[in-house]
Write a protein that holds these residues in place. Structure first.
Motif, short mmCIF file in Angstrom:
data_model
loop_
_atom_site.label_atom_id
_atom_site.label_comp_id
_atom_site.label_asym_id
_atom_site.label_seq_id
_atom_site.Cartn_x
_atom_site.Cartn_y
_atom_site.Cartn_z
N PHE A 199 67.61 -42.56 -45.46
CA PHE A 199 68.12 -43.10 -44.34
C PHE A 199 68.97 -42.05 -43.52
CE2 PHE A 199 71.44 -45.19 -41.91
CZ PHE A 199 70.93 -45.76 -41.16
N VAL A 200 69.62 -41.25 -44.55
CA VAL A 200 70.50 -39.88 -43.88
C VAL A 200 69.62 -38.97 -43.19
CG1 VAL A 200 72.09 -38.47 -44.61
CG2 VAL A 200 72.66 -40.83 -45.14
N PHE A 205 66.53 -40.88 -40.58
CA PHE A 205 66.69 -41.62 -39.56
C PHE A 205 68.06 -40.80 -38.69
CE2 PHE A 205 64.60 -44.93 -41.51
CZ PHE A 205 63.39 -45.10 -40.53
N LEU A 206 69.07 -40.42 -39.49
CA LEU A 206 70.19 -39.66 -38.83
C LEU A 206 70.18 -38.23 -38.81
CD1 LEU A 206 72.97 -42.06 -40.51
CD2 LEU A 206 72.08 -42.17 -38.57
N HIS A 207 68.87 -37.68 -39.17
CA HIS A 207 68.71 -36.44 -39.08
C HIS A 207 69.70 -35.59 -39.61
CE1 HIS A 207 65.76 -36.95 -35.34
NE2 HIS A 207 65.42 -37.79 -36.50
N ALA A 208 70.28 -35.92 -40.72
CA ALA A 208 71.36 -35.04 -41.48
C ALA A 208 70.70 -33.58 -41.92
CB ALA A 208 72.06 -35.80 -42.53
N LYS A 209 71.38 -32.69 -41.63
CA LYS A 209 70.88 -31.38 -42.49
C LYS A 209 70.67 -31.53 -43.96
CE LYS A 209 71.17 -26.80 -41.14
NZ LYS A 209 71.76 -25.81 -40.41
N SER A 230 73.10 -32.38 -46.65
CA SER A 230 73.49 -33.79 -47.13
C SER A 230 72.86 -34.05 -48.59
CB SER A 230 72.70 -34.66 -46.35
OG SER A 230 71.29 -34.13 -46.28
N SER A 233 61.71 -35.84 -34.65
CA SER A 233 61.85 -36.52 -33.46
C SER A 233 60.94 -36.55 -32.36
CB SER A 233 63.33 -36.49 -32.96
OG SER A 233 63.59 -35.25 -32.53
#
Lengths: 360, 342, 317
Positions: free
Chosen positions: C85-86, C89-93, C97, C315
């Motif tokens: 999810f992180v 969807f949230l595009h965390a590095k 992360s 994206s």
């Protein structure tokens, strides 16, 4: 308005993490209010405790400032632990070789040695990345392992306290030269010279990154390496510099851990956390929470320093393991790194609502 | 589009919270039980406390957990036998954190601070002079740092090590005994060298590996497994990292020889004998001195002779009577000074 | 040195090596799938710790190894959801992360262990093949075969599963539609997307597979050692991530890397117990695998290209 969301999002992330922390404390059968008051008491209860918090924050600040340089150049430095050890080893060796050098000379020398030691340990993955395309995440992790074993070898062999050699053989150096001890600033507390040194270092990093052509090039490489290259900037050199500087600051943290320690020795239990207290990892949290800005890293490090000293008190008063602090750090990282997209989305919303409101 | 992203975000937070809450709710029950148990102990301790050293407040700073069935537990158990419920900061393997804990106990006005780790000595050397009204007890060390508010203690672990080695060697009957050591330091070295001498005295050989860590259970277990793969007929080891190694002995039906605390709870019937540290023997003397106004300046040694080291045999293990009497003779010989264990 | 070069000692050491390699292998194979889809998970070590604790605790409570393994799987899966999810969807590095997942796992597993267990109680060790209920007797003659028997058959079931997983993952990646999608989104997500492959879904599932195997790796470690403690893995998860690069994203080379780590650990212990190398040299020897890995990375980096979109979030716009 954008500045506002810039601050709100990390604070929101921290708030969420602490909320989860409160839930954990609650489910461990203690009252979160008591937990908070124990933590505040542990971190700020007395002048001495505030000093202890500042001292705990120091390596976080230095590693965090270093991490900021690396991340700004778009290289990820997971090697803080190894770089701290490398800086500590080199400065300790120097202090053992020239113990009688007068203090005004010896302290700058060991600081330099720490910077060099950590710098080399950071520059190696930089060179490997720039010139051999080796992923820096992997090489920094591997170099952590090498540094730990090197530390164990040296502290059990060549650098061991000669008295320990014959008796209990605890892996530690002898008491290092008094001339190398970081002087205490406030009598009766542990507040030592390392604290202002670290703050000064963070300010210098800020000036370097945002007020010099060198810093501009570094950030340009981080922002868009192809464009930077097209503009005639050497991407390779800047990668090596970024990781080297990042390592140097961690190395300085190693110096402060040894020469600001109560026992004025380099001592280990055979693990890296046993010496660094995991500052190499917690420094990443500090840097992220400071928004990858060297000046914001100063209050950020103080916050995480207080989380660590507070957690010790939490364990003492409420028997809640201080591992809670590490788990919370992990959550904070997750929330902060996840927040970029949320922030972008918030910004869009704000822009739109401002337009609707007639643009204030 | 935007709303779906918000939903996703909320979903994630919900999942996180559930995770924490789920883990938490199972935690609560167990914690309640533990808390109840601890409360019970406290009541008892309070009563006993009044009987003995009622006026002294005691704190312990130790590198491993209070219930490690080894080094730290031996100290907590010993204080319990004296009716003392100390304040404890355990698991402080980072020396600088331990130093901070020692200092803050002293600042709080604690009468006696026990620094239960050799590696804390360097820090204690700096802290103790700042608190002349506090008595510090430090071990394991054969040196009290020359300070008159520091008592030091150390176990002559080689003595019980010798007896363990002799028994192990006799059972081994020509086979090799695997030894798992932590860092090559302190009472671990004394125990292991004593063990090797004891085994040698009956013609058995030992295979010794130091893992290089006091706390790395995985490596200690792995090492014990490697010993078994190489065909050892018995195992021993020392430090809080031994729990897995004891288990390897159990799994492979090999006798285990314990030290520091009694390892019986770990190994059912395969612990033959444990050399147990009874710190209370020397602690009682120290507390008496402190109550008389002497805060330190002496070094205490745990020996078989003064009852600080106790060989605790496991009734569940069918030890040959001849070996047992040879072991008893060895204990007598060591006490009499006829047998050198170093 | 000559004591070492006898058939029985070498084979005993190899047998030990094979067992040591298993947690590395599970974790690294899982990470291979994730990285092939373009996602680096540096949180493997933390997931291993949580899975390891869960499995240990389940066996401590129920004495069932199967249940322990299932708990390890479930925790791996759950952490996979969080990480997917992180990152997806949230595009965390990803590098950072992953560190968040690692720190959370390190702290939370320690917290749970101290609160729920405290005293490190041992659990029932995993049975070897010939100790299995019902079918164990069938394997006894195999284990008794001179020299080769103990080397190949004196292991637990998880060891066999780990090595069987090597061809299975190869098959998954190379021969199935899903594997094709995984490789496509790892190489060129835009192109895959335009062909109608859901990049998000493929990466999500790949992360779940990787994370589940990390949970299994942790469970294997704590079940094989029959114990848990704070930071039980001591960095195995990080090494597993490196092994994926070391093995050039190919399961069989990843396996070779895992075996190398097993062999080095086993040999070091054996040499020390034979007195071939002193303690000091043993610390130096412990550096060897890390240095060899770095050298291998240097040699491979110019010759082997990893998934092109590795660590790059996707994206559409």
């Amino acid at each position: 308005m954008k500045r506002l969301t810039g601050a709100v999002v990390p604070l929101g992330a921290a708030f969420l993490a602490f909320l989860l922390g409160a839930i954990m404390i609650l489910s461990l059968g203690a009252s979160p209010a008591n937990g908070l008051s124990a933590m505040l008491d542990g971190a700020f209860g007395t002048g001495d405790r505030i000093a202890a918090t500042a001292v705990r924050a120091t390596p976080l600040l230095l590693v965090g400032a270093g991490i900021t340089i690396a991340f700004r150049a778009s290289v990820i430095n997971i090697g803080g632990e190894g770089q701290i050890i490398a800086g500590a080893l080199l400065s300790t060796t120097v202090a053992l070789v020239i113990p009688d050098t007068p203090r005004p000379l010896l302290i700058p020398i060991i600081i330099l040695a720490g910077l060099v030691g950590g710098g080399i340990w950071g520059a190696i993955p930089g060179v490997l990345k720039a010139y051999a395309s080796v992923n820096e995440i992997l090489s920094t992790v591997m170099l952590n392992i090498v540094a730990i074993q090197l530390m164990n070898y040296l502290l059990r062999g060549p650098l061991i306290d000669p008295i320990e050699e014959g008796t209990s053989r605890i892996p530690q150096t002898q008491r290092l030269s008094d001339n190398a001890a970081l002087p205490t600033l406030v009598d009766g507390t542990r507040l030592h010279l390392g604290v202002p040194i670290a703050i000064l270092a963070a300010i210098l990093v800020y000036l370097l990154l945002f007020r010099t052509p060198f810093g501009f090039r570094l950030r340009a490489v981080g922002h868009n390496p192809d464009a930077a290259r097209a503009a005639g900037i050497s991407v390779e050199k800047n990668i090596v510099s970024a990781l080297g500087l990042s390592g140097a600051l961690s190395g300085l943290a190693g110096v402060i851990l040894v020469f600001g320690s109560e026992s004025l020795r380099f001592v280990t239990d055979g693990s890296s956390a046993g010496f660094t207290g995991s500052a190499g990892f917690n420094g990443i949290v500090t840097a992220l929470f400071g928004g990858l800005h060297p000046l914001w890293t100063i209050p950020s490090s103080f916050l995480f320093g207080s989380l660590l000293t507070g957690a010790t008190e939490l364990q003492r008063e409420l028997q809640i393991p201080n591992a809670l602090a590490i788990a919370l750090n992990g959550l904070i990282v997750l929330f902060v790194v996840s927040s970029d997209r949320v922030r972008g989305w918030l910004d869009q919303r704000l822009d739109r609502s401002m337009k609707k409101g007639g643009g204030q | 589009m935007k709303a779906s992203k918000l939903l996703k975000l909320l979903g994630a937070l919900f999942a996180f919270t559930l995770l924490a809450a789920a883990c938490g709710s199972t935690a609560t029950d167990a914690v309640d039980e533990v808390t109840d148990a601890v409360d019970g102990d406290e009541d008892e301790a309070m009563e006993d406390d009044e009987a003995s050293h009622s006026d002294l407040s005691v704190a312990v700073v130790a590198p491993s957990a209070s219930d490690d069935v080894a080094f730290t537990q031996s100290m907590i158990d010993s204080l319990g036998r004296l009716g003392i419920e100390p304040q404890v900061t355990d698991g402080t393997f980072v020396v600088e954190e331990a130093a901070a804990a020692i200092r803050s106990f002293a600042e709080d006005g604690t009468d006696v601070v026990i620094a239960h780790g050799t590696q804390y000595g360097g820090s204690l050397e700096e802290i103790a002079p700042d608190f002349p009204e506090t008595s510090f007890i430090w071990g394991t060390s054969a040196d009290n740092l020359g300070l008159d508010n520091v008592f030091a203690y150390f176990p002559a672990a080689d003595q019980g090590g010798y007896v363990n080695g002799l028994i192990a060697g006799s059972i081994a009957d020509g086979g090799e005994i695997g030894v798992v050591g932590p860092v090559e330091a302190g009472d671990a070295v004394a125990y292991i060298e004593g063990f090797a001498l004891g085994a040698e005295s009956v013609g058995a050989s030992t295979s010794i590996v130091y893992t290089g860590s006091f706390s790395d259970v995985a490596l200690a277990t792995t090492t014990a497994q490697a010993h078994v793969d190489n065909g050892v007929v018995g195992l021993t080891g020392t430090s809080q990292s031994m729990v897995g190694a004891v288990n390897i002995a159990t799994a492979n039906d090999l006798p285990w020889f314990g030290t520091q605390s009694n390892t019986e709870p770990w190994s059912s019937d395969l612990t033959v004998v444990s050399q147990v540290y009874h710190w209370d023997v020397v602690l009682a003397d120290m507390f008496a001195s402190i109550e008389d106004g002497t805060f330190g300046g002496e070094v205490f040694e745990l020996t078989l002779e003064n009852g600080g080291l106790v060989m605790e045999y496991n009734d569940g293990f069918d030890l040959d009577a001849g070996i047992r009497s040879a072991a008893d003779d060895a204990v007598a010989g060591i006490i009499a000074g006829d047998i050198a264990t170093q | 040195m000559s004591e070492f070069f006898t058939v029985s000692v070498i084979f005993a050491t190899l047998s030990t090596s094979i067992r040591f390699a298993v947690p590395y292998l599970f974790a690294a194979l899982g990470e291979t799938v994730g990285q092939r889809s373009g996602v680096l998970n540096l949180g493997v070590d933390g997931i291993m710790l949580l899975g390891g604790f869960g499995a240990y605790y389940a066996v401590l409570q129920t004495d069932s190894h199967i249940l322990g393994l299932l708990v390890g799987i479930a925790i791996g899966l759950l952490m996979g959801f969080v990480y997917a999810f992180v990152t997806v969807f949230l595009h965390a590095k990803q590098g950072i992360s992953g560190i968040g997942i690692f720190l959370f796992g390190l702290g939370f597993s320690d917290l749970l262990f101290q609160e729920l267990v405290g005293t490190p109680l041992p659990i029932r060790p995993l049975p070897r093949l010939d100790q299995l209920p019902v079918v164990g007797g069938l394997f006894e003659p195999l284990v008794d075969v001179a020299v080769i028997g103990p080397l190949l058959f004196d292991h637990d079931l998880l060891t066999f599963m780990a090595f069987l997983l090597v061809p299975a993952i190869s098959w998954l990646l190379l021969k199935t539609t899903f594997g094709m999608n995984v490789r496509a989104v790892g190489e060129n997500p835009q192109a895959a997307d335009s062909l109608g492959v859901s990049v998000e879904r493929t990466r999500f599932i790949s992360i779940l597979i990787g994370s589940t195997l990390a949970g299994v790796a942790g469970a294997t470690l704590s079940l094989q050692l029959a114990i848990f403690q704070q930071n039980l893995t001591n960095g195995i998860g990080f090494i597993a991530v490196a092994l994926v690069y070391f093995g050039a994203w190919r399961p069989r080379y990843v396996m070779a890397g895992a075996l190398l780590y097993g062999i080095v650990t086993a040999t070091r212990i054996r040499w020390q117990s034979l007195g071939i190398i002193p303690q000091g040299a043993s610390d130096v020897a412990a550096m060897a695998p890390a240095i060899v890995t770095i050298l291998a990375l240097v040699l491979l980096a110019s010759r082997v290209r990893g998934p092109a979109a590795l660590t790059k979030p996707f994206s559409r716009h």
